[in-house]
Motif scaffolding. Structure first.
Motif, PDB file in Angstrom:
ATOM      1  N   ASP A   1      14.394  11.588   5.087  1.00 17.79           N
ATOM      2  CA  ASP A   1      14.458  11.568   3.631  1.00 17.79           C
ATOM      3  C   ASP A   1      13.122  11.069   3.031  1.00 17.79           C
ATOM      4  OD1 ASP A   1      15.501  11.869   1.135  1.00 17.79           O
ATOM      5  OD2 ASP A   1      16.495   9.918   1.076  1.00 17.79           O
ATOM      6  N   LEU A   2      12.054  11.763   3.450  1.00 19.37           N
ATOM      7  CA  LEU A   2      10.716  11.398   2.986  1.00 19.37           C
ATOM      8  C   LEU A   2      10.061  12.610   2.333  1.00 19.37           C
ATOM      9  CD1 LEU A   2       9.414   9.443   6.113  1.00 19.37           C
ATOM     10  CD2 LEU A   2       9.795   8.475   3.834  1.00 19.37           C
ATOM     11  N   ASN A   3       9.239  12.345   1.316  1.00 17.18           N
ATOM     12  CA  ASN A   3       8.522  13.437   0.661  1.00 17.18           C
ATOM     13  C   ASN A   3       7.478  14.023   1.618  1.00 17.18           C
ATOM     14  OD1 ASN A   3       7.900  15.037  -1.534  1.00 17.18           O
ATOM     15  ND2 ASN A   3       6.239  13.684  -2.184  1.00 17.18           N
TER      16      ASN A   3
ATOM     17  N   GLU B   1       0.814  -1.222   0.000  1.00 15.56           N
ATOM     18  CA  GLU B   1       0.000   0.000   0.000  1.00 15.56           C
ATOM     19  C   GLU B   1       0.847   1.272   0.000  1.00 15.56           C
ATOM     20  OE1 GLU B   1      -4.026  -1.251   2.368  1.00 15.56           O
ATOM     21  OE2 GLU B   1      -2.241  -0.918   3.566  1.00 15.56           O
ATOM     22  N   LYS B   2       0.256   2.318  -0.615  1.00 14.98           N
ATOM     23  CA  LYS B   2       0.870   3.647  -0.564  1.00 14.98           C
ATOM     24  C   LYS B   2       0.202   4.368   0.620  1.00 14.98           C
ATOM     25  CE  LYS B   2       1.742   7.487  -3.621  1.00 14.98           C
ATOM     26  NZ  LYS B   2       1.177   8.298  -4.671  1.00 14.98           N
ATOM     27  N   ILE B   3       1.026   4.721   1.588  1.00 20.12           N
ATOM     28  CA  ILE B   3       0.473   5.200   2.873  1.00 20.12           C
ATOM     29  C   ILE B   3       0.706   6.700   3.076  1.00 20.12           C
ATOM     30  CG2 ILE B   3       0.556   4.891   5.385  1.00 20.12           C
ATOM     31  CD1 ILE B   3       1.852   2.059   4.733  1.00 20.12           C
ATOM     32  N   LEU B   4      -0.384   7.434   3.301  1.00 20.46           N
ATOM     33  CA  LEU B   4      -0.260   8.858   3.620  1.00 20.46           C
ATOM     34  C   LEU B   4      -0.084   8.965   5.135  1.00 20.46           C
ATOM     35  CD1 LEU B   4      -0.395  11.670   2.234  1.00 20.46           C
ATOM     36  CD2 LEU B   4      -2.747  11.810   3.027  1.00 20.46           C
TER      37      LEU B   4
ATOM     38  N   PHE C   1       5.146  23.286  11.540  1.00 19.30           N
ATOM     39  CA  PHE C   1       5.625  23.126  10.163  1.00 19.30           C
ATOM     40  C   PHE C   1       7.143  22.972  10.122  1.00 19.30           C
ATOM     41  CE2 PHE C   1       7.204  25.006   6.162  1.00 19.30           C
ATOM     42  CZ  PHE C   1       6.780  23.979   5.316  1.00 19.30           C
ATOM     43  N   ARG C   2       7.855  23.805  10.935  1.00 11.00           N
ATOM     44  CA  ARG C   2       9.328  23.700  10.959  1.00 11.00           C
ATOM     45  C   ARG C   2       9.741  22.284  11.363  1.00 11.00           C
ATOM     46  NH1 ARG C   2       9.322  29.298  12.439  1.00 11.00           N
ATOM     47  NH2 ARG C   2       8.955  28.901  14.638  1.00 11.00           N
ATOM     48  N   SER C   3       9.038  21.702  12.359  1.00 12.28           N
ATOM     49  CA  SER C   3       9.394  20.350  12.823  1.00 12.28           C
ATOM     50  C   SER C   3       9.157  19.300  11.752  1.00 12.28           C
ATOM     51  CB  SER C   3       8.573  19.965  14.055  1.00 12.28           C
ATOM     52  OG  SER C   3       8.835  20.855  15.080  1.00 12.28           O
ATOM     53  N   VAL C   4       8.002  19.375  11.046  1.00 23.40           N
ATOM     54  CA  VAL C   4       7.741  18.325  10.039  1.00 23.40           C
ATOM     55  C   VAL C   4       8.676  18.479   8.841  1.00 23.40           C
ATOM     56  CG1 VAL C   4       5.351  17.822  10.692  1.00 23.40           C
ATOM     57  CG2 VAL C   4       5.767  19.557   8.994  1.00 23.40           C
ATOM     58  N   GLU C   5       9.035  19.727   8.555  1.00 14.33           N
ATOM     59  CA  GLU C   5       9.978  19.955   7.446  1.00 14.33           C
ATOM     60  C   GLU C   5      11.333  19.305   7.778  1.00 14.33           C
ATOM     61  OE1 GLU C   5      10.702  24.072   6.613  1.00 14.33           O
ATOM     62  OE2 GLU C   5      10.372  23.741   4.480  1.00 14.33           O
TER      63      GLU C   5
ATOM     64  N   TYR D   1       7.755   0.449   4.940  1.00 19.13           N
ATOM     65  CA  TYR D   1       6.461   0.699   4.292  1.00 19.13           C
ATOM     66  C   TYR D   1       6.646   1.825   3.282  1.00 19.13           C
ATOM     67  CZ  TYR D   1       4.102  -2.431   7.431  1.00 19.13           C
ATOM     68  OH  TYR D   1       3.708  -3.577   8.090  1.00 19.13           O
ATOM     69  N   ASP D   2       5.747   1.858   2.286  1.00 19.57           N
ATOM     70  CA  ASP D   2       5.812   2.877   1.233  1.00 19.57           C
ATOM     71  C   ASP D   2       5.058   4.116   1.726  1.00 19.57           C
ATOM     72  OD1 ASP D   2       5.780   4.335  -1.082  1.00 19.57           O
ATOM     73  OD2 ASP D   2       4.490   2.952  -2.205  1.00 19.57           O
ATOM     74  N   ILE D   3       5.783   5.084   2.273  1.00 22.42           N
ATOM     75  CA  ILE D   3       5.087   6.225   2.903  1.00 22.42           C
ATOM     76  C   ILE D   3       5.539   7.581   2.362  1.00 22.42           C
ATOM     77  CG2 ILE D   3       4.823   4.946   5.070  1.00 22.42           C
ATOM     78  CD1 ILE D   3       6.869   6.821   6.354  1.00 22.42           C
ATOM     79  N   GLU D   4       4.602   8.546   2.456  1.00 23.47           N
ATOM     80  CA  GLU D   4       4.927   9.960   2.277  1.00 23.47           C
ATOM     81  C   GLU D   4       4.310  10.693   3.460  1.00 23.47           C
ATOM     82  OE1 GLU D   4       4.118  11.870  -1.477  1.00 23.47           O
ATOM     83  OE2 GLU D   4       4.693  10.074  -2.601  1.00 23.47           O
ATOM     84  N   LEU D   5       4.909  11.823   3.828  1.00 23.46           N
ATOM     85  CA  LEU D   5       4.375  12.596   4.956  1.00 23.46           C
ATOM     86  C   LEU D   5       3.302  13.558   4.465  1.00 23.46           C
ATOM     87  CD1 LEU D   5       7.699  13.489   6.841  1.00 23.46           C
ATOM     88  CD2 LEU D   5       6.205  11.490   7.150  1.00 23.46           C
ATOM     89  N   PHE D   6       2.377  13.879   5.360  1.00 23.85           N
ATOM     90  CA  PHE D   6       1.319  14.839   5.032  1.00 23.85           C
ATOM     91  C   PHE D   6       1.076  15.727   6.247  1.00 23.85           C
ATOM     92  CE2 PHE D   6      -3.344  15.836   4.933  1.00 23.85           C
ATOM     93  CZ  PHE D   6      -3.293  16.690   3.844  1.00 23.85           C
TER      94      PHE D   6
END
Ligand code: AMP
Ligand code: FES
Ligand code: ZN
Length: 291
Positions: free
Chosen positions: A101-103, A47-50, A90-94, A71-76
């Motif tokens: 090394d995640l999108n 699965e592609k996981i948000l 926002f600064r922390s998630v960036e 797992y196949d993940i991207e951050l949101f």
């Protein structure tokens, strides 16, 4: 106290009967997350996981664990427009996206016509929950994600359960299962940390020095039930995790009763003719300006 490897311990748990150092603890954490995911079929490798990250410790721990477990993940992340709190989140998630090394995908609530600061005080938390659920689902579906992962902890689940029981909201309990399959326009939802405690997540991010914000949302209410849950845990070790497993058993035996109605404005699933998010937009934002 010493870890089984001889190093100074950073984590001690009577529930798991372990005492661990900063090197052994992350391995132990990954093992218990992996076990939950497998036992409850929460996520699949295909699965592609948000992966929804607020900037806080729990979702930071979830992002690290899912990445480490391949797992196949991207951050949101959703920028809710709550002044310094949102800027710091926002600064922390960036930083987290760089370290892991995640999108990172970001939506700004402002772009949908209002921010949480526009909402009248007593309705802020419920409006925030509506906006987050709506935007997570919309973004995931429009961008081809199979499942949305949030970092709800055992404290969150026990807390929701008690509050919903007390307000007679019994049907809501069926939503406390660790995975809810997709339906109509709803993308599947997963809670891979539902058996974890805030202390376990905090220990992980602190030992690995992962970036997270400690700033609390200025609208967060003082949560008496959470304090009571902690008090019970002090007297009965393992209470939260035992209780959460019982809640999940109950939730899985209750029928998920979806209403197949669609919002007349945006087309998303809704219990009423106009969904809660469009109602917020018409009260505080663009839809009200257009009328
Ligand atoms: P909360 O509703 O604040 O208790 O958060 C529950 C979960 O929702 C968190 O653990 C995150 O996974 C996710 N979440 C909360 N706030 C945000 C946000 N601003 N952007 C993206 N995900 C979020
Ligand atoms: Fe939603 Fe505070 S994060 S109101
Ligand atoms: Zn709508």
């Amino acid at each position: 106290m010493r870890c089984r490897c001889g190093k100074k311990a950073v984590f001690h748990s009577k529930v798991y009967r372990v005492t661990l150092c900063d090197e052994c603890y992350p391995k132990f954490y990954l093992e218990i997350v992996k076990r939950s995911i497998k036992r409850y079929n929460i996520l699949k490798k295909s699965e592609k996981i948000l992966t929804c990250v607020s900037g806080g410790k729990d979702s930071c721990a979830m992002a690290y664990a899912l990445k480490e477990l391949n797992y196949d993940i991207e951050l949101f992340h959703i920028d809710l427009g709550i002044g310094e709190y949102s800027r710091e989140s926002f600064r922390s998630v960036e930083e987290l996206s760089e370290v892991l090394d995640l999108n990172l995908n970001v939506l700004k609530l402002k772009d949908y016509g209002f921010t949480i600061e526009d909402v009248e005080r007593r309705k802020v938390c419920s409006a925030c929950g509506i906006a987050k659920r709506y935007l997570m689902n919309l973004f995931a579906r429009e961008n081809g994600f199979d499942v949305i992962a949030t970092a709800h902890t055992s404290e969150d689940i026990v807390n929701f359960f008690i509050k919903n029981m007390l307000s007679g909201n019994i049907e809501y309990i069926s939503k406390l299962r660790p995975r809810i399959e997709s339906f109509d326009r709803f993308v599947a939802k997963a809670k891979p940390l539902f058996e974890r405690t805030e202390k376990e997540n905090a220990t992980l991010v602190l030992t690995l020095n992962l970036p997270f914000t400690q700033i609390e949302c200025p609208h967060a209410p003082q949560d008496v039930w959470k304090e009571i849950i902690y008090d019970v845990e002090l007297k009965r070790r393992g209470f939260k995790q035992n209780f959460v497993r019982a809640i999940v058993k109950l939730a899985e035996n209750l029928k998920l009763d979806w209403k197949v109605k669609h919002c007349k404005i945006c087309g998303e699933i809704s219990n009423t003719d106009i969904c809660s998010f469009c109602k917020l937009r018409s009260t505080y934002g663009v839809l009200s300006n257009q009328s």
